[in-house]
Design a protein around this motif. Structure first.
Motif, PDB file in Angstrom:
ATOM      1  N   UNK A  91     -12.259 101.421  11.259  1.00 41.02           N
ATOM      2  CA  UNK A  91     -13.422 100.547  11.311  1.00 41.02           C
ATOM      3  C   UNK A  91     -14.524 101.215  12.123  1.00 41.02           C
ATOM      4  N   UNK A  92     -15.783 100.764  11.994  1.00 41.96           N
ATOM      5  CA  UNK A  92     -16.883 101.387  12.745  1.00 41.96           C
ATOM      6  C   UNK A  92     -16.589 101.461  14.242  1.00 41.96           C
ATOM      7  N   UNK A  93     -16.771 102.640  14.810  1.00 43.78           N
ATOM      8  CA  UNK A  93     -16.511 102.846  16.225  1.00 43.78           C
ATOM      9  C   UNK A  93     -15.081 103.189  16.560  1.00 43.78           C
ATOM     10  N   UNK A  94     -14.201 103.230  15.544  1.00 43.20           N
ATOM     11  CA  UNK A  94     -12.806 103.573  15.782  1.00 43.20           C
ATOM     12  C   UNK A  94     -12.622 105.070  15.961  1.00 43.20           C
ATOM     13  N   UNK A  95     -11.606 105.445  16.738  1.00 41.65           N
ATOM     14  CA  UNK A  95     -11.346 106.864  17.019  1.00 41.65           C
ATOM     15  C   UNK A  95      -9.854 107.015  17.281  1.00 41.65           C
ATOM     16  N   UNK A  96      -9.153 107.619  16.333  1.00 43.74           N
ATOM     17  CA  UNK A  96      -7.693 107.699  16.405  1.00 43.74           C
ATOM     18  C   UNK A  96      -7.222 108.468  17.636  1.00 43.74           C
ATOM     19  N   UNK A  97      -7.786 109.630  17.871  1.00 38.86           N
ATOM     20  CA  UNK A  97      -7.356 110.431  19.021  1.00 38.86           C
ATOM     21  C   UNK A  97      -7.670 109.740  20.340  1.00 38.86           C
ATOM     22  N   UNK A  98      -8.804 109.065  20.399  1.00 39.64           N
ATOM     23  CA  UNK A  98      -9.163 108.340  21.609  1.00 39.64           C
ATOM     24  C   UNK A  98      -8.200 107.186  21.856  1.00 39.64           C
TER      25      UNK A  98
END
Length: 211
Positions: free
Chosen positions: A163-170
């Motif tokens: 989703x917008x603003x998502x970041x898997x590594x973060x």
């Protein structure tokens, strides 16, 4: 001190009511079904002190204004999502619900940093756990032995990051550096699905191995 998990709203998101012996309570993520939820709180003679939002996706905020107005209690949100409550595009309801968008008024309290907050007899360490969304936070109660993780960590899974603003590594970094540092017996009260523990997820969560 005890807590109750109550699935609410269009996606049956887990709201949590953490209550002390005086029936004062803190509410996490009231996602919908406002009238029914308020009736249940009144029937139980519960007095909410605050609404703590783990993040501002639409399925976590649907009953925010109704509960806030019914009990005159403040709403907390992280500053990275302070304008999501009133914006159907940012909170996702415009995308997933179309004309049935979900919004709420601005939060009363803006979380700007990791800190400990005291609400009546309740104390929480605010852990900044972005990745599922930019302003995701988890609320850890050391006395209760529970962390309210929103959509960061689930039983045998983690939050979606498409989703917008998502970041898997973060998100993986947030889980490992913040949540997995908690005592292994800590209960993880997730935004969806059953509860788990930090130890169970350290040992068996397939998304966390090899990071």
């Amino acid at each position: 001190m005890n807590w109750t998990q109550i699935p609410l709203g269009p996606l049956q998101t887990n709201a949590y009511v953490l209550m002390n012996e005086k029936k004062e309570a803190v509410i996490f993520d009231p996602g919908g079904n406002g009238p029914e939820f308020i009736k249940w709180l009144n029937d139980q003679q519960i007095s909410p002190l605050a609404i703590l939002l783990t993040h501002a996706h639409f399925d976590h905020i649907g009953a925010v204004d109704e509960v806030r107005d019914a009990f005159n209690c403040p709403v907390y949100i992280h500053e990275a999502e302070k304008d999501w409550l009133s914006d159907a595009a940012k909170n996702g309801s415009g995308r997933f619900l179309g004309n049935a968008s979900i919004t709420a008024r601005a939060a009363d309290e803006i979380i700007q940093e990791e800190k400990t907050i005291q609400l009546g007899s309740f104390s929480f360490d605010i852990l900044y756990t972005p990745g599922h969304s930019p302003g995701s936070v988890s609320y850890y109660s050391a006395t209760g032995g529970v962390v309210f993780s929103g959509d960061a960590l689930f039983k045998q899974s983690i939050g979606r990051t498409d989703l917008p603003g998502g970041d898997h590594n973060l998100l993986l970094e947030s889980i490992h550096s913040k949540l997995l540092e908690l005592p292994e017996e800590t209960i993880v009260a997730s935004g969806h699905g059953p509860v788990t523990t930090i130890g169970e997820e350290m040992d068996g969560n397939p998304f966390l191995s090899g990071f």
